[in-house]
Design an enzyme around this catalytic site. Sequence first.
Site, PDB file in Angstrom:
ATOM      1  N   TRP A 270     -52.048 -25.820 -83.792  1.00  0.00           N
ATOM      2  CA  TRP A 270     -51.036 -26.247 -84.098  1.00  0.00           C
ATOM      3  C   TRP A 270     -50.072 -27.128 -85.294  1.00  0.00           C
ATOM      4  O   TRP A 270     -49.176 -26.928 -85.778  1.00  0.00           O
ATOM      5  CB  TRP A 270     -51.258 -27.892 -83.196  1.00  0.00           C
ATOM      6  CG  TRP A 270     -52.255 -28.575 -83.535  1.00  0.00           C
ATOM      7  CD1 TRP A 270     -53.594 -28.927 -83.047  1.00  0.00           C
ATOM      8  CD2 TRP A 270     -52.523 -28.869 -84.871  1.00  0.00           C
ATOM      9  NE1 TRP A 270     -54.655 -28.873 -84.087  1.00  0.00           N
ATOM     10  CE2 TRP A 270     -54.024 -29.454 -85.021  1.00  0.00           C
ATOM     11  CE3 TRP A 270     -51.304 -29.742 -85.476  1.00  0.00           C
ATOM     12  CZ2 TRP A 270     -54.321 -30.191 -86.036  1.00  0.00           C
ATOM     13  CZ3 TRP A 270     -52.042 -31.111 -87.063  1.00  0.00           C
ATOM     14  CH2 TRP A 270     -53.508 -30.329 -87.638  1.00  0.00           C
ATOM     15  N   ASN A 271     -51.241 -26.806 -86.271  1.00  0.00           N
ATOM     16  CA  ASN A 271     -50.628 -26.998 -87.700  1.00  0.00           C
ATOM     17  C   ASN A 271     -49.455 -26.146 -88.844  1.00  0.00           C
ATOM     18  O   ASN A 271     -48.790 -26.967 -89.384  1.00  0.00           O
ATOM     19  CB  ASN A 271     -52.053 -27.200 -89.102  1.00  0.00           C
ATOM     20  CG  ASN A 271     -52.644 -25.492 -89.208  1.00  0.00           C
ATOM     21  OD1 ASN A 271     -52.426 -24.962 -88.214  1.00  0.00           O
ATOM     22  ND2 ASN A 271     -53.149 -26.001 -89.839  1.00  0.00           N
TER      23      ASN A 271
ATOM     24  N   LYS B  44     -51.205 -16.486 -76.900  1.00  0.00           N
ATOM     25  CA  LYS B  44     -51.352 -18.368 -76.112  1.00  0.00           C
ATOM     26  C   LYS B  44     -50.880 -19.444 -78.078  1.00  0.00           C
ATOM     27  O   LYS B  44     -51.916 -20.265 -78.064  1.00  0.00           O
ATOM     28  CB  LYS B  44     -52.816 -18.433 -75.554  1.00  0.00           C
ATOM     29  CG  LYS B  44     -52.275 -19.926 -74.842  1.00  0.00           C
ATOM     30  CD  LYS B  44     -54.077 -20.497 -75.088  1.00  0.00           C
ATOM     31  CE  LYS B  44     -54.145 -21.072 -76.224  1.00  0.00           C
ATOM     32  NZ  LYS B  44     -53.720 -22.697 -76.751  1.00  0.00           N
ATOM     33  N   PRO B  45     -49.889 -20.154 -77.663  1.00  0.00           N
ATOM     34  CA  PRO B  45     -49.737 -21.051 -78.858  1.00  0.00           C
ATOM     35  C   PRO B  45     -50.575 -22.247 -78.639  1.00  0.00           C
ATOM     36  O   PRO B  45     -50.453 -22.059 -77.734  1.00  0.00           O
ATOM     37  CB  PRO B  45     -48.443 -20.969 -78.637  1.00  0.00           C
ATOM     38  CG  PRO B  45     -47.419 -21.096 -77.557  1.00  0.00           C
ATOM     39  CD  PRO B  45     -48.668 -19.757 -77.053  1.00  0.00           C
ATOM     40  N   ALA B  46     -50.425 -23.077 -79.657  1.00  0.00           N
ATOM     41  CA  ALA B  46     -51.519 -24.280 -78.991  1.00  0.00           C
ATOM     42  C   ALA B  46     -50.645 -25.034 -78.408  1.00  0.00           C
ATOM     43  O   ALA B  46     -49.400 -25.156 -78.105  1.00  0.00           O
ATOM     44  CB  ALA B  46     -51.307 -25.591 -80.750  1.00  0.00           C
TER      45      ALA B  46
ATOM     46  N   GLY C  44     -57.721 -20.731 -86.067  1.00  0.00           N
ATOM     47  CA  GLY C  44     -58.313 -22.530 -84.906  1.00  0.00           C
ATOM     48  C   GLY C  44     -59.468 -22.456 -85.669  1.00  0.00           C
ATOM     49  O   GLY C  44     -60.152 -22.000 -87.189  1.00  0.00           O
ATOM     50  N   SER C  45     -60.324 -23.470 -84.939  1.00  0.00           N
ATOM     51  CA  SER C  45     -61.806 -23.656 -85.541  1.00  0.00           C
ATOM     52  C   SER C  45     -62.624 -22.985 -85.339  1.00  0.00           C
ATOM     53  O   SER C  45     -62.480 -21.908 -85.086  1.00  0.00           O
ATOM     54  CB  SER C  45     -61.641 -25.257 -84.783  1.00  0.00           C
ATOM     55  OG  SER C  45     -62.151 -24.827 -83.733  1.00  0.00           O
TER      56      SER C  45
ATOM     57  N   LEU D 238     -59.975 -18.931 -89.483  1.00  0.00           N
ATOM     58  CA  LEU D 238     -60.499 -20.067 -89.025  1.00  0.00           C
ATOM     59  C   LEU D 238     -60.795 -21.281 -89.975  1.00  0.00           C
ATOM     60  O   LEU D 238     -60.534 -21.159 -90.950  1.00  0.00           O
ATOM     61  CB  LEU D 238     -62.472 -19.862 -88.660  1.00  0.00           C
ATOM     62  CG  LEU D 238     -62.845 -18.647 -87.375  1.00  0.00           C
ATOM     63  CD1 LEU D 238     -63.970 -18.220 -87.661  1.00  0.00           C
ATOM     64  CD2 LEU D 238     -62.057 -18.939 -86.368  1.00  0.00           C
TER      65      LEU D 238
ATOM     66  N   CYS E 185     -56.125 -25.386 -93.239  1.00  0.00           N
ATOM     67  CA  CYS E 185     -57.330 -25.042 -93.482  1.00  0.00           C
ATOM     68  C   CYS E 185     -58.055 -25.078 -94.844  1.00  0.00           C
ATOM     69  O   CYS E 185     -58.876 -24.100 -95.552  1.00  0.00           O
ATOM     70  CB  CYS E 185     -57.411 -23.450 -92.250  1.00  0.00           C
ATOM     71  SG  CYS E 185     -56.367 -22.132 -93.414  1.00  0.00           S
TER      72      CYS E 185
ATOM     73  N   GLU F  32     -64.698 -30.715 -91.817  1.00  0.00           N
ATOM     74  CA  GLU F  32     -63.231 -31.032 -92.275  1.00  0.00           C
ATOM     75  C   GLU F  32     -62.293 -31.882 -91.381  1.00  0.00           C
ATOM     76  O   GLU F  32     -62.738 -32.285 -90.797  1.00  0.00           O
ATOM     77  CB  GLU F  32     -62.335 -29.588 -91.077  1.00  0.00           C
ATOM     78  CG  GLU F  32     -63.140 -28.006 -92.057  1.00  0.00           C
ATOM     79  CD  GLU F  32     -61.455 -27.449 -91.220  1.00  0.00           C
ATOM     80  OE1 GLU F  32     -61.704 -27.402 -90.034  1.00  0.00           O
ATOM     81  OE2 GLU F  32     -61.073 -26.615 -91.406  1.00  0.00           O
TER      82      GLU F  32
END
Length: 487
Positions: free
Chosen positions: A155-156, A179-181, A232-233, A255, A288, A389
Amino acid sequence: MELLKSSKKYQLFINGEWKNSISNQFIEVINPATGNIVGQVASGNIVETKEAIDAACDSFFSWSKETSKARADILMRLYFLLLENEEYLASVITNEMGKPIVQARKEVQTAAEHFRWNAEEARRIYGQTIQSSEKQKRLSIIRQPVGPVAAITPWNFPLSMVARKLAPALASGCTIVLKPAEQTPISAIELFKLAEKAGVPNGVINLVIGNPKEIGDVLLEDKRIRKITFTGSTEVGKLLYKNAAKQVKRVSMELGGHAPMIVFEDCDLESTVNQVVKSKFNNTGQTCVSPNRIYVQQSIKDSFINLFKEQVQSLKMGYGIDENIDVGPVVNQSGLDKVKKHVEDAIQKGATLVVGGTVSDKANHKNGYFYEPTVLDHVDEQMLITNQETFGPVAPIFSFETEDEVVKKANNTDYGLAAYIFTENLSRSVRVSEALEYGMVGINDTVLSQVEGSFGGIKESGIGREGGPGCLEEFLETKWITSTIRD
Ligand code: NAD
């Protein structure tokens, strides 16, 4: 002014058609600055994901056989369309994820640049011929698209993260299911509308939104999907990597990070502080590559902190649709809780508060997720903030005495995404940038996300690179062809 409307409904995009899900369910998208609903997005799961995969597979043959020039022409049209719609797209980003409008405009420009860069690179997919040691043999290597690709984004940066995947996939001749957030799907939807307008053929790009695990499992279990590209994470990345291994799917993983920023006593202090403030509070610390450990050499620490504090206090926080806002909200309640937890833990373990340290009541919207821009001093290795993070507007400061000591400390993490050095000493900048175990190093520079550069991390920060001269490598296979010629 809130530009999006709570009642507005958005649909999924599958095989060139905009449609609701068969469940007829919708996800509410919330503006994190105001708490208001800014739109409702169709939520599709297993059935829609399978349809999207079918469409990506059916269209793969024709798209992969298209000339690279024809693909590049479509990407260039998309580049111009993004720029033409910059203001609207920026307002969508600000409304669905909270980024100040000035930063949102830059995100739109970066997204556009990815389409331009990849359009240019699409024309430069080269093979090789090799001289054989046998007279009768002819040897060559060709490059071909990997196949239908699944992409999952965070999402960021709801527009540019999608662009970083869509553009090289299309340029290489791959088809895609994105597939977006679920927090920020509207930016992706608006981008797909423009892609349709630019002439991307039916089925080549497909958009599903809904339960991440259900959609992710279908994408990973389908043998026809030959690659997964994820941003993502690290936690979710590891899970997807493990599942992708079952069919040895190709993977690209962008990541999490825990960037050290090393400020040496021989830096230009004023310009360093300006850059540290910009980089730390960009996107409210939700990047990130955000500096999560700011190491300042002991001899200049007091002067650094004084200047830093002054600048942080002057940052204006609020609903980023106003032009003069520097810092927006964090994305949601759990984001806010994490920031609070990290600051409280650090203070309890001996850190001192230089400025900030509370949920903000100064922002103009009381239902937003605002946390004061915060600076902590005397941070050490035992604190959560040093190892996880934070993803929020908190700058933790550490001190060091020698170059060797700080390099060891900077490398003492499982992450390896971005690192920064501030120094006017050329030899030191070379020594330290080579010694840092990170995929990217900024020397007197904090802007790492440039299309010309290879963005990505090492260690647990990822596999593969986005952008730069090798941007299409991640979406191409190598085929070795050998033949015997008769006299
Ligand atoms: P996240 O990992 O929670 O979610 C990322 C995406 O994965 C979302 O679309 C989410 O819906 C999806 N997802 C979650 N669980 C899933 C599952 N079980 N199966 C399939 N998909 C699943 O990350 P986030 O909170 O959206 O984003 C922030 C993280 O992204 C931070 O760690 C940040 O450092 C990282 N990030 C990395 C880069 C980079 O280029 N390295 C860029 C931006 C963000």
